[in-house]
Design an enzyme around this catalytic site. Structure first.
Site, short mmCIF file in Angstrom:
data_model
loop_
_atom_site.label_atom_id
_atom_site.label_comp_id
_atom_site.label_asym_id
_atom_site.label_seq_id
_atom_site.Cartn_x
_atom_site.Cartn_y
_atom_site.Cartn_z
N ARG A 109 56.20 38.79 56.72
CA ARG A 109 57.52 38.28 57.07
C ARG A 109 57.86 38.66 58.51
NH1 ARG A 109 56.63 35.52 53.62
NH2 ARG A 109 57.81 34.97 51.76
N THR A 123 29.00 29.17 36.02
CA THR A 123 30.12 28.23 36.23
C THR A 123 30.77 28.44 37.59
OG1 THR A 123 30.46 28.23 33.85
CG2 THR A 123 32.26 27.37 35.19
N ARG A 126 56.68 30.37 53.35
CA ARG A 126 58.10 30.02 53.46
C ARG A 126 58.78 30.31 54.79
NH1 ARG A 126 59.01 32.60 47.73
NH2 ARG A 126 57.21 33.71 48.57
N ASP A 148 35.10 32.89 36.43
CA ASP A 148 34.40 32.39 35.24
C ASP A 148 33.04 33.08 35.16
OD1 ASP A 148 33.58 30.67 33.06
OD2 ASP A 148 35.06 29.23 33.76
N LYS A 158 40.87 30.70 43.74
CA LYS A 158 40.73 31.94 42.95
C LYS A 158 39.86 31.71 41.71
CE LYS A 158 45.03 34.19 44.45
NZ LYS A 158 45.71 33.14 45.23
N LEU A 159 38.61 31.34 41.96
CA LEU A 159 37.69 31.02 40.85
C LEU A 159 37.38 32.27 40.03
CD1 LEU A 159 35.20 28.79 42.89
CD2 LEU A 159 37.10 28.03 41.43
O1 C5P Z 1 55.79 31.82 51.21
P1 C5P Z 1 54.95 33.05 51.37
O2 C5P Z 1 54.74 33.45 52.83
O3 C5P Z 1 55.42 34.20 50.53
O4 C5P Z 1 53.52 32.58 50.84
C1 C5P Z 1 52.44 33.43 50.71
C2 C5P Z 1 51.25 32.70 50.16
O5 C5P Z 1 50.26 33.68 49.85
C3 C5P Z 1 51.50 31.93 48.88
O6 C5P Z 1 50.59 30.80 48.89
C4 C5P Z 1 51.12 32.90 47.80
O7 C5P Z 1 50.65 32.29 46.64
C5 C5P Z 1 49.99 33.67 48.46
N1 C5P Z 1 49.82 35.02 47.96
C6 C5P Z 1 50.79 36.01 48.01
N2 C5P Z 1 50.56 37.26 47.56
C7 C5P Z 1 49.38 37.55 47.07
C8 C5P Z 1 48.38 36.59 47.02
C9 C5P Z 1 48.64 35.32 47.48
O8 C5P Z 1 51.90 35.77 48.47
N3 C5P Z 1 49.15 38.76 46.68
#
Ligand code: C5P
Length: 240
Positions: free
Chosen positions: A189, A78, A219, A74, A71-72
């Site tokens: 999910r 840069t 997760r 700047d 997620k750059l």
């Molecule tokens: O564990 P989980 O399935 O919730 O992980 C989702 C991944 O997606 C994590 O690396 C989280 O930082 C990333 N993420 C997110 N929601 C966003 C952007 C990124 O859950 N809006």
């Protein structure tokens, strides 16, 4: 069903594992149990800042394609230099913030194009942790969905070929961005699994039906009793 992107079918939607683990040993252990079905891994700031390029190379040597989620954000020079710094790594996707602006996105795309033609830059719009009042406190008066649309359009006009978005933004974005734009969506999910702190989620097949090209899942796989089965079930759901 709801494919706004004519170039893809649900089957083309791929799983990316978010490798959010506390240390390298558990990450490599997890990945060695998952090789075979899973093709894509997202390495984020937590692991990249601790283990750096050698870790990315090690994961790539295991046969995985890598989405480096840095997620750059700047000034254009840069951002472009940072893109150049990582573009000789074996990575296929890299995130930059679209709110860094058009010039930064164009500079990043030029840097990626000259260093690694296979590297896709993905634009991040409004972080889903923002609600309307949180965004207003940063000086952004538009409600989050409108700011997402504004930044998504700006990203596509600047030449970005992919965006990260919430699954609930897919249908809205598919109406306003070029159809070939790649959409990568976390907030997924499988039916019946814990939402953790994610508030607005979709199942893998709902997100694929809505038009996601990639889903990012952490997760539900990392914490499963049998991570290989959890990943395999998601891949089977996408391929069904
Ligand atoms: O564990 P989980 O399935 O919730 O992980 C989702 C991944 O997606 C994590 O690396 C989280 O930082 C990333 N993420 C997110 N929601 C966003 C952007 C990124 O859950 N809006």
């Amino acid at each position: 069903m709801l494919h706004k992107n004519p170039a893809m079918s649900k089957k083309d939607c791929k799983l990316i594992l978010a490798l959010d683990l506390p240390d390298k040993a558990s990450a490599l252990d997890m990945l060695s149990g998952l090789s075979g079905g899973l093709q894509w891994v997202k390495i984020g700031l937590q692991m990249y800042l601790k283990y750096g390029a050698p870790f990315v190379e090690e994961v790539a040597r295991m046969g995985f394609k890598i989405f480096l989620d840095l997620k750059l954000f700047d000034i254009p020079n840069t951002v472009a230099s940072a893109v150049k710094s990582v573009s000789d790594l074996p990575i296929s996707m890299l995130t930059i913030h679209t709110s860094a602006g058009e010039e930064a996105m164009r500079a990043a795309l030029d840097a990626a194009g000259s260093a690694n033609k296979d590297l896709m830059l993905l634009g991040v719009t409004v972080l889903t942790s923002f609600d309307e009042s949180g965004l207003a406190k940063t000086g952004v008066a538009l409600p989050p969905p409108m700011q997402v649309q504004l930044l998504a359009k700006l990203a596509c006009e600047s030449g970005m070929k992919g965006l990260v978005c919430s699954p609930l933004e897919i249908q809205m974005l598919r109406k306003i961005i070029p159809p070939e734009t790649v959409l990568v969506t976390p907030g997924i999910r499988p039916a019946g699994s814990s939402k953790d702190e994610q508030k607005r989620v979709m199942t893998p097949s709902m997100a694929a039906d809505a038009g996601a090209n990639f889903i990012v899942v952490g997760r539900p796989i990392l914490k499963a009793q049998d991570p290989a089965k959890a990943a395999g079930d998601i891949i089977a759901e996408l391929e069904a």
